[in-house]
Design a protein around this motif. Structure first.
Motif, PDB file in Angstrom:
ATOM      1  N   ALA A   1     -19.494 -22.926  -6.079  1.00 18.24           N
ATOM      2  CA  ALA A   1     -20.204 -22.418  -4.896  1.00 18.24           C
ATOM      3  C   ALA A   1     -19.486 -21.235  -4.260  1.00 18.24           C
ATOM      4  CB  ALA A   1     -20.380 -23.539  -3.868  1.00 18.24           C
ATOM      5  N   GLY A   2     -18.171 -21.174  -4.401  1.00 18.67           N
ATOM      6  CA  GLY A   2     -17.429 -20.079  -3.788  1.00 18.67           C
ATOM      7  C   GLY A   2     -16.819 -19.108  -4.784  1.00 18.67           C
ATOM      8  N   LEU A   3     -17.130 -19.289  -6.074  1.00 19.49           N
ATOM      9  CA  LEU A   3     -16.450 -18.516  -7.115  1.00 19.49           C
ATOM     10  C   LEU A   3     -16.757 -17.021  -7.038  1.00 19.49           C
ATOM     11  CD1 LEU A   3     -14.524 -18.808  -9.475  1.00 19.49           C
ATOM     12  CD2 LEU A   3     -16.490 -19.218 -10.974  1.00 19.49           C
ATOM     13  N   ALA A   4     -17.992 -16.659  -6.740  1.00 21.08           N
ATOM     14  CA  ALA A   4     -18.352 -15.239  -6.635  1.00 21.08           C
ATOM     15  C   ALA A   4     -17.597 -14.569  -5.492  1.00 21.08           C
ATOM     16  CB  ALA A   4     -19.857 -15.093  -6.441  1.00 21.08           C
ATOM     17  N   LEU A   5     -17.450 -15.276  -4.381  1.00 21.65           N
ATOM     18  CA  LEU A   5     -16.722 -14.717  -3.243  1.00 21.65           C
ATOM     19  C   LEU A   5     -15.233 -14.612  -3.539  1.00 21.65           C
ATOM     20  CD1 LEU A   5     -18.752 -16.645  -0.581  1.00 21.65           C
ATOM     21  CD2 LEU A   5     -18.631 -14.156  -0.747  1.00 21.65           C
ATOM     22  N   ALA A   6     -14.697 -15.574  -4.288  1.00 20.19           N
ATOM     23  CA  ALA A   6     -13.298 -15.470  -4.721  1.00 20.19           C
ATOM     24  C   ALA A   6     -13.112 -14.226  -5.589  1.00 20.19           C
ATOM     25  CB  ALA A   6     -12.893 -16.725  -5.492  1.00 20.19           C
ATOM     26  N   ALA A   7     -14.098 -13.956  -6.448  1.00 17.09           N
ATOM     27  CA  ALA A   7     -14.033 -12.766  -7.305  1.00 17.09           C
ATOM     28  C   ALA A   7     -14.063 -11.483  -6.473  1.00 17.09           C
ATOM     29  CB  ALA A   7     -15.190 -12.778  -8.304  1.00 17.09           C
ATOM     30  N   ILE A   8     -14.866 -11.467  -5.411  1.00 10.66           N
ATOM     31  CA  ILE A   8     -14.922 -10.272  -4.548  1.00 10.66           C
ATOM     32  C   ILE A   8     -13.602 -10.098  -3.798  1.00 10.66           C
ATOM     33  CG2 ILE A   8     -16.168  -9.127  -2.674  1.00 10.66           C
ATOM     34  CD1 ILE A   8     -18.654 -10.698  -3.473  1.00 10.66           C
ATOM     35  N   ILE A   9     -12.957 -11.209  -3.418  1.00 18.09           N
ATOM     36  CA  ILE A   9     -11.627 -11.131  -2.798  1.00 18.09           C
ATOM     37  C   ILE A   9     -10.651 -10.469  -3.765  1.00 18.09           C
ATOM     38  CG2 ILE A   9      -9.642 -12.530  -2.074  1.00 18.09           C
ATOM     39  CD1 ILE A   9     -11.630 -14.486  -0.801  1.00 18.09           C
ATOM     40  N   ILE A  10     -10.695 -10.876  -5.032  1.00 19.82           N
ATOM     41  CA  ILE A  10      -9.815 -10.288  -6.042  1.00 19.82           C
ATOM     42  C   ILE A  10     -10.076  -8.789  -6.170  1.00 19.82           C
ATOM     43  CG2 ILE A  10      -9.427 -10.187  -8.547  1.00 19.82           C
ATOM     44  CD1 ILE A  10      -9.662 -13.247  -8.557  1.00 19.82           C
ATOM     45  N   ALA A  11     -11.353  -8.413  -6.230  1.00 17.28           N
ATOM     46  CA  ALA A  11     -11.706  -6.995  -6.349  1.00 17.28           C
ATOM     47  C   ALA A  11     -11.192  -6.207  -5.140  1.00 17.28           C
ATOM     48  CB  ALA A  11     -13.217  -6.839  -6.476  1.00 17.28           C
ATOM     49  N   THR A  12     -11.274  -6.792  -3.974  1.00 17.55           N
ATOM     50  CA  THR A  12     -10.835  -6.118  -2.748  1.00 17.55           C
ATOM     51  C   THR A  12      -9.332  -5.884  -2.753  1.00 17.55           C
ATOM     52  OG1 THR A  12     -12.633  -7.235  -1.562  1.00 17.55           O
ATOM     53  CG2 THR A  12     -10.934  -6.200  -0.224  1.00 17.55           C
ATOM     54  N   VAL A  13      -8.571  -6.888  -3.170  1.00 21.68           N
ATOM     55  CA  VAL A  13      -7.114  -6.735  -3.228  1.00 21.68           C
ATOM     56  C   VAL A  13      -6.741  -5.657  -4.245  1.00 21.68           C
ATOM     57  CG1 VAL A  13      -4.935  -7.879  -3.802  1.00 21.68           C
ATOM     58  CG2 VAL A  13      -6.668  -9.100  -2.472  1.00 21.68           C
ATOM     59  N   ILE A  14      -7.362  -5.690  -5.424  1.00 22.60           N
ATOM     60  CA  ILE A  14      -7.056  -4.685  -6.456  1.00 22.60           C
ATOM     61  C   ILE A  14      -7.346  -3.280  -5.935  1.00 22.60           C
ATOM     62  CG2 ILE A  14      -7.708  -3.813  -8.738  1.00 22.60           C
ATOM     63  CD1 ILE A  14      -8.317  -6.708  -9.538  1.00 22.60           C
ATOM     64  N   ASP A  15      -8.482  -3.127  -5.279  1.00 20.23           N
ATOM     65  CA  ASP A  15      -8.886  -1.798  -4.805  1.00 20.23           C
ATOM     66  C   ASP A  15      -7.960  -1.250  -3.721  1.00 20.23           C
ATOM     67  OD1 ASP A  15     -11.001  -0.751  -6.238  1.00 20.23           O
ATOM     68  OD2 ASP A  15     -12.242  -0.485  -4.451  1.00 20.23           O
ATOM     69  N   ARG A  16      -7.341  -2.145  -2.947  1.00 17.89           N
ATOM     70  CA  ARG A  16      -6.526  -1.704  -1.822  1.00 17.89           C
ATOM     71  C   ARG A  16      -5.031  -1.796  -2.090  1.00 17.89           C
ATOM     72  NH1 ARG A  16     -11.356  -2.661  -0.093  1.00 17.89           N
ATOM     73  NH2 ARG A  16     -12.138  -1.914   1.922  1.00 17.89           N
ATOM     74  N   ALA A  17      -4.643  -2.409  -3.192  1.00 15.33           N
ATOM     75  CA  ALA A  17      -3.223  -2.548  -3.506  1.00 15.33           C
ATOM     76  C   ALA A  17      -2.619  -1.190  -3.863  1.00 15.33           C
ATOM     77  CB  ALA A  17      -3.038  -3.526  -4.657  1.00 15.33           C
ATOM     78  N   LYS A  18      -1.398  -0.953  -3.405  1.00 12.88           N
ATOM     79  CA  LYS A  18      -0.743   0.331  -3.660  1.00 12.88           C
ATOM     80  C   LYS A  18      -0.005   0.341  -4.994  1.00 12.88           C
ATOM     81  CE  LYS A  18      -0.174   1.435   1.239  1.00 12.88           C
ATOM     82  NZ  LYS A  18       0.789   1.672   2.352  1.00 12.88           N
ATOM     83  N   ASP A  19       0.508  -0.813  -5.400  1.00  8.34           N
ATOM     84  CA  ASP A  19       1.276  -0.902  -6.647  1.00  8.34           C
ATOM     85  C   ASP A  19       0.564  -1.862  -7.595  1.00  8.34           C
ATOM     86  OD1 ASP A  19       3.103  -0.990  -8.659  1.00  8.34           O
ATOM     87  OD2 ASP A  19       4.778  -1.719  -7.443  1.00  8.34           O
ATOM     88  N   LEU A  20       0.086  -1.338  -8.727  1.00 10.27           N
ATOM     89  CA  LEU A  20      -0.684  -2.150  -9.675  1.00 10.27           C
ATOM     90  C   LEU A  20       0.106  -2.469 -10.947  1.00 10.27           C
ATOM     91  CD1 LEU A  20      -4.187  -0.394  -9.411  1.00 10.27           C
ATOM     92  CD2 LEU A  20      -3.410  -2.451  -8.235  1.00 10.27           C
ATOM     93  N   LYS A  21       1.444  -2.340 -10.879  1.00 12.57           N
ATOM     94  CA  LYS A  21       2.243  -2.555 -12.098  1.00 12.57           C
ATOM     95  C   LYS A  21       2.074  -3.956 -12.658  1.00 12.57           C
ATOM     96  CE  LYS A  21       5.813   0.814 -10.847  1.00 12.57           C
ATOM     97  NZ  LYS A  21       7.234   1.004 -10.438  1.00 12.57           N
ATOM     98  N   ILE A  22       2.018  -4.941 -11.781  1.00 18.60           N
ATOM     99  CA  ILE A  22       1.935  -6.329 -12.229  1.00 18.60           C
ATOM    100  C   ILE A  22       0.512  -6.738 -12.600  1.00 18.60           C
ATOM    101  CG2 ILE A  22       1.533  -7.364  -9.959  1.00 18.60           C
ATOM    102  CD1 ILE A  22       3.349  -9.634 -10.722  1.00 18.60           C
ATOM    103  N   LEU A  23      -0.470  -5.900 -12.252  1.00 19.07           N
ATOM    104  CA  LEU A  23      -1.879  -6.280 -12.370  1.00 19.07           C
ATOM    105  C   LEU A  23      -2.263  -6.673 -13.792  1.00 19.07           C
ATOM    106  CD1 LEU A  23      -4.681  -6.472 -10.990  1.00 19.07           C
ATOM    107  CD2 LEU A  23      -5.041  -4.099 -11.680  1.00 19.07           C
ATOM    108  N   LYS A  24      -1.993  -5.798 -14.764  1.00 20.85           N
ATOM    109  CA  LYS A  24      -2.421  -6.063 -16.146  1.00 20.85           C
ATOM    110  C   LYS A  24      -1.755  -7.314 -16.701  1.00 20.85           C
ATOM    111  CE  LYS A  24      -3.546  -1.289 -17.379  1.00 20.85           C
ATOM    112  NZ  LYS A  24      -3.244  -0.134 -18.265  1.00 20.85           N
TER     113      LYS A  24
END
Length: 476
Positions: A323-346
């Protein structure tokens, strides 16, 4: 050709979803019904189409789409059940992933964030208890129509926006009640991303409250036979436990079978999946914790809890994480888009997806095995029955073997209180089923046989089946 390659690079998660769609179908279709699958409204119904229970309340549910679906598969159970259930659930999950991607595009997320978030939604083990379940139809389509309402709210304007937003929510609510929460979620999320102003937020929240009041009024005044199960009564300690179940199942690709199911326990596998999930948790909630002070993530976290609130305050199982999985995914997208350092992301996502795919396959296998047990027991009863009974009575000696959600069920649950036998006979016999469960102790077998004899002597039943784990005794 060059343009096609460019589009593929931009929307690669949709290409992955398309490639995995047949694999999901091939995996889901062999899974047989167990436990609630046999008694839910999406199981084969032999009742006439026009009955009040089909379109109004049944027990404590108002899910006419489930009921209509049960009527459809009931026309030819051996051909359609559970085949049609699985096909529709998997298709609904795929469409849900596409809708999520479209929402992310409307919110102007970048290529990396929207693709990783979509793949998270599609592969997360939090989807398993819904996507693999025969009765996962209501949760899948409540979520699908809720996301369609969100997309309409973000894409349209004027009267069209309100018509499609509310109509889609209404359809989702008649699939499953928790979709109604998206009347609140749509304006809150839009406000968080500056798609509407505060005045519009207040107005649309008021509309949402009115719609909820109308639904509550309908619950009271329409003909119903509402029976609230004790499990659904809110309780403080239960809500506290449900909250942690929700957090773990939503954000971590943990092998809960290896962790919680004693007969299948494997601490090495459980710990390995936990460790593989930790880098993503670190990236989201430690390294970028400061982002959660910003308006978009405050509104998203609020929306996430609104989406799962009906389950947290009643009953929360692994299915309800969807029930909340899509919103959790949008939270993830938001953090990725606003994060300054993406070294650990991949690295974080690579490790998470390794764990998720392993857990997906392992829990699929457990679901498949559980379903086979029910079919084997039903076949044994059919083979040993010489005179098909009209009325059958099941005596289940309480099974103390550990169970876990829909992935590891005990034999009596797999048999579905005898419904699996009805399926094996194409619903020709028995026409009536009743059951009771007696406590397991040293006298249980004798107690069961005495009860069986009373049932037969009084002619309340034509046959009695005593279920002791996988052992079946048929009387007379």
């Amino acid at each position: 050709m060059q343009n096609r390659h460019r589009q593929l690079r931009r929307h690669w998660s949709l290409a992955v979803v398309g490639l995995l769609f047949p694999l999901f179908l091939v995996g889901a279709i062999p899974i047989l019904p167990t436990f609630d699958d046999w008694t839910s409204l999406v199981s084969p119904s032999q009742e006439p189409f026009f009955t009040k229970e089909r379109f109004l309340f049944f027990g404590y549910h108002w899910r006419p789409f489930d009921s209509i679906f049960g009527y459809i598969v009931g026309r030819n159970p051996h051909l359609l059940f559970p085949l049609l259930n699985h096909v529709c659930v998997v298709v609904g999950h795929v469409v849900g992933a596409v809708l999520l991607y479209q929402i992310l595009m409307k919110l102007n997320f970048g290529t990396i964030s929207r693709n990783l978030a979509t793949l998270f939604f599609f592969l997360s083990p939090a989807m398993l208890a819904t996507v693999l379940a025969v009765d996962g139809l209501n949760q899948t389509y409540a979520n699908l129509w809720a996301m369609a309402s969100m997309l309409a709210y973000l894409s349209l304007s004027g009267q069209k926006k309100y018509v499609f937003w509310l109509v889609f929510v209404a359809i989702g609510t008649l699939c499953k009640e928790n979709a109604l929460m998206w009347t609140l979620i749509a304006p809150i999320l839009a406000f968080g991303f500056d798609k509407i102003d505060f005045r519009t937020l207040r107005k649309d929240i008021a509309i949402a409250v009115v719609l909820m009041a109308i639904y509550a009024f309908a619950v009271v005044v329409l003909p119903s036979n509402i029976v609230i199960h004790p499990e659904y009564v809110p309780e403080g300690s239960k809500t506290f436990t449900s909250f942690f179940k929700f957090l773990l199942s939503t954000w971590m690709a943990v092998d809960f079978v290896a962790l919680l199911h004693a007969p299948s326990r494997n601490i090495f596998i459980a710990v390995a999946t936990i460790l593989l999930s930790l880098p993503l948790l670190y990236f989201l909630f430690v390294k970028n914790a400061s982002l959660f002070k910003q308006k978009p993530l405050i509104c998203l976290v609020l929306s996430l809890f609104i989406a799962v609130a009906p389950h947290l305050f009643t009953v929360f199982s692994m299915m309800h994480a969807y029930a909340g999985l899509a919103l959790a995914a949008i939270i993830i997208a938001t953090v990725i888009d606003r994060a300054k350092d993406l070294k650990i992301l991949k690295i974080a996502f690579l490790l998470y997806f390794v764990a998720a795919i392993f857990v997906d396959v392992h829990l699929w296998w457990k679901s498949y095995q559980s379903g086979l047990v029910g079919r084997q027991m039903a076949s044994e009863i059919v083979e040993k029955t010489t005179i098909p009974p009209k009325k059958a009575f099941l005596i289940i000696i309480e099974d103390d073997y550990p169970r876990l959600s829909s992935f590891c069920v005990v034999p009596s649950d797999a048999l579905g209180w005898g419904r699996a036998v009805q399926f094996e006979t194409n619903y020709e016999w028995p026409q009536e089923l009743s059951d009771t469960t007696i406590q397991r102790n040293e006298f249980a077998k004798k107690t069961a046989q005495e009860l069986a004899r009373r049932q037969l002597d009084s002619q309340q039943s034509d046959a009695v089946w005593i279920i002791d784990k996988k052992s079946i005794e048929i009387l007379p």
